[in-house]
Design an enzyme around this catalytic site. Structure first.
Site, PDB file in Angstrom:
ATOM      1  N   SER A  84       0.791  -1.236   0.000  1.00 10.96           N
ATOM      2  CA  SER A  84       0.000   0.000   0.000  1.00 10.96           C
ATOM      3  C   SER A  84       0.820   1.281   0.000  1.00 10.96           C
ATOM      4  O   SER A  84       0.252   2.374  -0.040  1.00 10.96           O
ATOM      5  CB  SER A  84      -0.958   0.011   1.194  1.00 10.96           C
ATOM      6  OG  SER A  84      -2.028  -0.878   0.959  1.00 10.96           O
ATOM      7  N   LYS A 117      -0.020   3.794  -2.588  1.00 12.40           N
ATOM      8  CA  LYS A 117      -1.050   4.829  -2.436  1.00 12.40           C
ATOM      9  C   LYS A 117      -0.476   6.243  -2.297  1.00 12.40           C
ATOM     10  O   LYS A 117      -1.205   7.225  -2.445  1.00 12.40           O
ATOM     11  CB  LYS A 117      -1.958   4.493  -1.249  1.00 12.40           C
ATOM     12  CG  LYS A 117      -2.836   3.273  -1.527  1.00 12.40           C
ATOM     13  CD  LYS A 117      -3.531   2.764  -0.277  1.00 12.40           C
ATOM     14  CE  LYS A 117      -4.411   1.565  -0.647  1.00 12.40           C
ATOM     15  NZ  LYS A 117      -4.532   0.593   0.443  1.00 12.40           N
ATOM     16  N   SER A 169      -5.606   3.177   5.042  1.00 11.34           N
ATOM     17  CA  SER A 169      -5.133   2.534   3.805  1.00 11.34           C
ATOM     18  C   SER A 169      -6.292   1.905   3.039  1.00 11.34           C
ATOM     19  O   SER A 169      -6.217   0.757   2.590  1.00 11.34           O
ATOM     20  CB  SER A 169      -4.062   1.478   4.133  1.00 11.34           C
ATOM     21  OG  SER A 169      -3.310   1.162   2.992  1.00 11.34           O
ATOM     22  N   LYS A 224       3.720   6.601   4.898  1.00 10.52           N
ATOM     23  CA  LYS A 224       2.735   5.563   4.556  1.00 10.52           C
ATOM     24  C   LYS A 224       3.277   4.159   4.803  1.00 10.52           C
ATOM     25  O   LYS A 224       4.425   3.867   4.486  1.00 10.52           O
ATOM     26  CB  LYS A 224       2.319   5.701   3.086  1.00 10.52           C
ATOM     27  CG  LYS A 224       1.223   4.727   2.638  1.00 10.52           C
ATOM     28  CD  LYS A 224      -0.130   5.117   3.190  1.00 10.52           C
ATOM     29  CE  LYS A 224      -1.223   4.111   2.848  1.00 10.52           C
ATOM     30  NZ  LYS A 224      -1.109   2.854   3.641  1.00 10.52           N
TER      31      LYS A 224
END
Length: 303
Positions: A74, A77, A135, A252
């Site tokens: 993720s 993202k 997320s 992140k």
């Protein structure tokens, strides 16, 4: 008698050295103060890949298989958000209606989600928080569907992923490719610690992005099908460094069977920002420990 002379001689030498050192310190403080930075030990991390740099200059501070392509989970993202925030005339208050396809997608992939409700109207700003904090792959799908161009959902999503790859190309990243909007790849979704750090550094130039990724918790109020207001359960940021490492400002997390445990991180201390990435660590605690080691090392090198 000889021993005594030797002792006096040694004492004189020691005094001379002490005087030389203390006077030298006055004229060569730079040399003396530089010593601790040179003595910093390069850390050992569990993650298979790692990279850290001085965010202001782009100077490399640490590398470990920094240019080896790996699945990114993720952390993908970051680019999803970057592409959305780069749209011309972006309206963060634009309302997006949540489609059943988004919900079906996260269920079928057993993916992380923001638990968006089908039929609710959610603003782009809220979708970005839902993307980056819990997320949410449902939020990622909604954004790709909204900001891709095409007459079908599949076409719009494909176009959006094309924008992600175009953005990577514009940053001269030769070891990055996206085939998904959220990191649930189809065999060719990859990047490297160095490339991901550069993507994050670029994204952090956007004030909205910076605000989102340093937020620990966010509660969205959406509009239901009937026009009433729904207060969503709070979205909690999956980046544990925000609570455990002083000065953390983002960025992140990511994880997956192929990706392992990943973390793109950034922290600011004494007006200096260290930004970096660890890929393919073995657990959430270990990816955070790896990141902290690289941050401590980076700040020690920067002095």
């Amino acid at each position: 008698m000889i021993t005594g002379i030797k002792g006096i001689h040694s004492t004189r030498i020691r005094r001379a050295v002490a005087v030389a050192v203390s006077s030298g310190a006055l004229v060569a403080t730079g040399a003396l103060t530089a010593a601790p930075a040179q003595a910093v030990t390069t850390p050992s991390i569990i993650a298979k890949g790692g990279f850290a740099m001085n965010n202001a200059s782009g100077t490399t501070l640490y590398t470990k298989a920094a240019d080896t392509r790996r699945s990114t989970g993720s952390t993908t993202k970051i680019m999803t958000a970057k592409v959305v925030l780069a749209q011309s005339n972006l309206n963060l208050d634009k309302k997006v209606t949540i489609q059943k396809a988004y919900s079906d997608y996260v269920v079928s992939h057993n993916a992380s989600q923001a638990h968006l409700i089908v039929g609710d109207q959610v603003t782009v700003r809220q979708l970005l928080y839902g993307l980056m904090l819990p997320s949410g792959c449902d939020a990622a799908y909604a954004l790709a569907d909204t900001y891709g161009t095409g007459t079908t959902r599949a076409a719009r999503v494909s176009n959006f992923i094309g924008k992600m790859n175009a953005a990577a190309k514009s940053l001269n990243l030769t070891n990055t490719h996206f085939d998904s909007f959220d990191g649930i790849g189809n065999g060719s979704n990859y990047s490297t610690p160095r490339d991901l750090t550069k993507i994050a550094s670029s994204a952090m130039k956007n004030s909205m992005f910076r605000t989102i990724v340093k937020t620990k918790s966010y509660t969205a109020k959406t509009i239901t099908k009937t026009g009433s207001t729904r207060t969503m359960a709070p979205w909690t940021n999956t980046n544990g460094l925000l609570s455990s490492y002083s000065g953390t400002i983002g960025v992140k997390t990511g994880s997956g069977p192929e990706a392992g445990y990943c973390l793109v991180f950034a922290a600011t201390r004494n007006n200096k920002t260290v930004i970096g990435t660890v890929l393919a660590s073995t657990s959430i605690p270990n990816r955070e420990s790896d990141a902290k080691k690289l941050l401590n090392y980076g700040f020690a090198k920067l002095g």
